[in-house]
Structures are given as structure tokens and as C-alpha cells.
Design an enzyme around this catalytic site. Structure first.
Site, PDB file in Angstrom:
ATOM      1  CD  GLU A  77      -0.674 -11.031   4.508  1.00 23.19           C
ATOM      2  OE1 GLU A  77       0.403 -11.421   4.662  1.00 23.19           O
ATOM      3  OE2 GLU A  77      -1.108 -10.154   4.295  1.00 23.19           O
TER       4      GLU A  77
ATOM      5  N   GLY B 233     -11.539  -1.154   0.881  1.00 23.67           N
ATOM      6  CA  GLY B 233     -10.420  -0.751  -0.086  1.00 23.67           C
ATOM      7  C   GLY B 233     -10.746   0.238  -0.838  1.00 23.67           C
TER       8      GLY B 233
ATOM      9  N   GLY C  87      -6.043  -4.706  -1.933  1.00 26.95           N
ATOM     10  CA  GLY C  87      -5.224  -4.732  -2.678  1.00 26.95           C
ATOM     11  C   GLY C  87      -4.188  -3.420  -2.718  1.00 26.95           C
TER      12      GLY C  87
ATOM     13  CD  GLU D  92     -14.292   5.719   1.881  1.00 27.16           C
ATOM     14  OE1 GLU D  92     -14.505   4.556   2.148  1.00 27.16           O
ATOM     15  OE2 GLU D  92     -14.971   6.873   2.379  1.00 27.16           O
TER      16      GLU D  92
ATOM     17  CG  ASP E 139      -9.774  -7.926   7.313  1.00 25.11           C
ATOM     18  OD1 ASP E 139      -8.788  -7.411   7.530  1.00 25.11           O
ATOM     19  OD2 ASP E 139     -10.517  -8.244   6.417  1.00 25.11           O
TER      20      ASP E 139
ATOM     21  CE  LYS F  83     -11.410  -5.132   6.049  1.00 24.85           C
ATOM     22  NZ  LYS F  83     -11.200  -5.837   4.635  1.00 24.85           N
TER      23      LYS F  83
ATOM     24  CB  VAL G 173     -14.448  -0.611   6.051  1.00 26.07           C
ATOM     25  CG1 VAL G 173     -15.477  -1.610   5.117  1.00 26.07           C
ATOM     26  CG2 VAL G 173     -14.099  -0.586   7.242  1.00 26.07           C
TER      27      VAL G 173
ATOM     28  CB  VAL H  90      -0.914   0.027   1.140  1.00 24.33           C
ATOM     29  CG1 VAL H  90      -1.658   1.218   1.451  1.00 24.33           C
ATOM     30  CG2 VAL H  90      -1.928  -1.084   1.272  1.00 24.33           C
TER      31      VAL H  90
END
Length: 395
Positions: free
Chosen positions: A172, A116, A283, A111, A183, A187, A114, A11
Site C-alpha cells: 500500500e 488468502g 491478492g 477463511e 497485519d 491474523k 488468514v 476482492v
């Protein structure tokens, strides 16, 4: 505006790439591990760069709680605009950060935590200005969705689908957070807070996808159903509830069409019934785009305000569902007082026919349980940790 970047993984590198094409965002320093330091651009002096007078914006894309929390708090105490993709730290400390922005100026923008590249948080903040929103549903994890669609389309086992996801970089080396719903849990805490305008820091433990087997996928397909991992959040008159679980969906439902590592959400409100969102939920490129978009909001004075100034009580009864359960031992679910209506007969003829085609011993493992909350269903995992537990959605 002058920016610093905390983290230089997938990222972080995409943020750098996007900022290089924008005149308004100038990255001055990147915080990395000491072994990666190459001064002056790369540095391990995180506290120094986030508090520097010339720093305006702090991009935070680290993993876990520390050093992320410490650096965010220092930045906010110096009036900086912090833009984060770190759902673990935001889900735990969002209200603390908002209080710091009130005292010191600056802002916290989230933003990218959650969805992407899907602007779901902006949608909730905007739509919630006019009236209370009543519900949010969503596929919030690309890894689990990739695994389920891979099992569905290729007829492979859960283990093989997971291994393939890891080889492609979708999962992962330690996939626990993805496949056990952790995860999605982080979120969901964030979405629940925004939905209720209250600080929500605890929700029921999620049902993950690790107990879904090839036989469950084949059963769903035989009954013209699709399994997806979905989070459901409700907000009703100062009370809220949440459910994170696999759902046996009709093939023509909105979420059933979501394939591979994509995400999707539905937002419900009194005036518009529901709105759907779909796109890349993870991603480097998609997440970085959301972070940079928040930064441009700061530059242009269009920051979407977050307020958690209300109170909301948890009420498990707000979400009661019908359930499909596959046990892995000889347990009779009717032994539990509140599950006495458990039966091997389903209200869906197609599902009953699909079950009838299975071996008798396997067929006896599948149960239908009507109208129960997650709290009532969770007792099953106490007796059978490998039980497959999913929501049965009527067609």
C-alpha cells in the site's frame, strides 16, 4: 442464495466475477461509498441491504473497523450468514459475532482473513476436532515476504524493495501495517483464538521488518541463511504464547523456500507431528476464492463450526528463542541484567566467519543472545528503536 457484497475493491470485484458463474449465489446489491452509488445494484444503504428479508449471505470485504463492525452485527442480528476477509474487525470482535450467531442463527465464516487462498483456518478447525493442536507457525504477509526475497535475490536496499513492491501493487501507499507486522498481528490473534478455542484479543507487539538492512541480508546469505518474517503461536495445557519476528533460517528449512508474495504455514499436533501449507496468501482472486468457498459451504450445509468456549492464559516463557541483534549505537547489551550473556560470538561457525569478514565497527554491532522470551528482548528497542532484532534458529 441471495447475497449482498460490502466493498467493491479488488476482492469485491473478484467475488462478483466468481458468483456470476455460479447458479447458487446471486449478488443482489453492492455496498459502496455514496460517490460510487449507481442504483439499484450499487447502493450506500448498507444497513438496509444486510437486514433485508431476501438476503441470505453477506460478503464483507471492507477495510478497518467501521462501518464493517456495525454492518456485520446488524446482519447477524437478522440471522444472516456473514463471510468476511476483514482481519482487523474479526480479530477484535470474533467472539461477539459468535455470540450473536447463537442468539439469532446465521453464521460467521472467516477463511479469507488468514492465508488468502490457503485453507489454513479450515485445517485448524478440522484438525482441532480430534485433539488439541499445539502450535502454528506461518509466513502470513505476502508484502513483507516479497520485500525480503527481493532484497535477497536482487541485492537492493529495504527502501528500494519496498518502492518496487508498491509499484507492483504488493504494498500500500502507507505500508506500515505490512512492514511493522500489524497485519500479521491481526491474523495471529485470529489463529491464536482458533488454536486455543478461547477469545484471544491481545498478544505481544510484533517485531517488523523495517529495521532489516541490506547488510543483514548479505550476512545471512554469507552464512547460508535466509531471513523470513514468521509468526509462531503455541498452545500448551491451557496456556498460550506468541512471537512475531524475523527469523534467520537455515537455507534448507520449510519457510526459507517461500519466495515472493507467497505464504506458508505449519500446523503441529500430537498425532501427525506437523502439516505444511503453501500458496497465494493474498491478492484479489485468491482471497475471493476463499470467501466464495465459505459461501458454498453455507449453500451445501457444510459450515465449519467455530467455538471459543475455553480459557487460556498468556505465558511468555512458552516461547524462548536465541536471538541475533544488530544495534545502531554504542549500546552494550550486557548492561541489562537479564541480557548479561549477550556476546559477539555465535554458535554457528559459518556466521562467525561471515562476521569476521565485516568491518570491525560493524561487527561489534551484532549480538547473540541465548534463550530469551520476546518480553525480555523488547527492552532493546526502548534504548535503540532502529535495532534489528531477529530470531537465530540453530541449523
Amino acid at each position: 442464495m441471495n447475497c449482498v457484497l460490502l466493498g467493491y475493491g479488488t476482492v469485491g470485484k473478484e467475488i462478483e466475477r466468481l458468483c456470476q458463474s455460479l447458479d447458487d449465489l446471486n449478488i443482489q446489491h453492492v455496498f459502496v461509498r455514496p460517490s460510487k452509488v449507481n442504483l439499484p445494484y450499487f447502493t450506500d444503504q448498507g444497513k438496509t441491504i444486510v437486514s433485508a428479508k431476501q438476503t441470505d449471505i453477506v460478503f464483507e470485504c471492507l477495510n478497518g473497523l467501521e462501518p464493517a463492525n456495525t454492518l456485520i452485527q446488524i446482519a447477524l442480528r437478522h440471522g444472516k450468514h456473514v463471510i468476511s476477509s476483514n482481519k482487523a474487525v474479526i480479530s477484535k470482535y470474533l467472539n461477539t459475532y459468535l455470540e450473536l450467531t447463537k442468539n439469532y442463527g446465521g453464521s460467521i465464516q472467516i477463511e479469507a482473513t488468514v492465508g488468502g487462498g490457503i485453507p489454513i483456518i479450515d485445517a485448524i478447525l478440522k484438525l482441532g476436532l480430534a485433539e488439541p493442536l499445539t502450535q502454528v507457525e506461518g509466513i502470513l504477509n505476502g508484502t513483507s515476504n516479497y520485500i525480503l526475497t527481493s532484497m535477497e535475490q536482487n541485492g537492493v536496499s529495504f527502501a528500494n524493495a519496498l518502492s518496487n513492491a508498491q509499484s507492483l501493487g504488493f504494498a500500500e501507499a502507507d505500508p506500515t501495517n505490512d512492514i511493522e507486522g500489524i497485519d500479521v498481528y491481526y491474523k495471529s490473534l485470529i489463529l491464536a483464538s482458533l488454536l486455543t478455542h478461547a477469545s484471544i484479543t491481545d498478544l505481544p507487539k510484533p517485531f517488523g521488518i523495517s529495521n532489516i538492512d541490506k547488510i543483514d541480508i548479505e550476512l545471512a546469505k554469507s552464512a547460508n541463511r535466509t531471513i523470513r518474517h514468521v509468526a509462531t503461536l503455541k498452545n500448551v495445557n491451557g496456556k498460550h504464547s506468541a512471537l512475531i519476528a524475523p527469523i534467520f533460517l537455515s537455507n534448507d528449512s520449510f519457510f526459507a523456500s517461500v519466495q515472493q508474495n507467497y505464504n506458508a504455514q505449519l500446523v503441529y499436533g500430537p498425532s501427525f507431528e506437523k502439516l505444511g501449507y503453501y500458496g497465494q496468501g493474498a491478492g484479489g482472486s485468491a482471497t475471493a476464492q476463499a470467501l466464495v468457498a465459505n459461501a458454498l459451504d453455507v449453500v451445501q450445509g457444510r459450515i465449519r463450526k467455530i467455538e471459543l468456549n475455553r480459557h487460556s492464559d498468556f505465558d511468555a516463557s512458552l516461547i524462548c528463542k536465541d536471538w541475533i541483534v544488530r544495534t545502531t549505537n554504542d549500546i552494550d547489551l550486557r548492561q541489562f541484567k537479564h541480557l548479561e550473556k549477550a556476546t559477539h560470538l555465535f554458535p554457528d561457525p559459518e556466521l562467525n566467519q561471515a562476521l569476521a569478514n565485516l568491518d570491525t565497527e560493524i561487527r561489534k554491532m551484532y549480538w547473540f543472545i541465548p534463550n530469551k522470551s520476546q518480553e525480555e528482548i523488547s527492552v532493546i528497542n526502548e534504548q535503540d528503536k532502529k535495532a534489528m532484532i531477529g530470531v537465530y534458529q540453530a541449523k
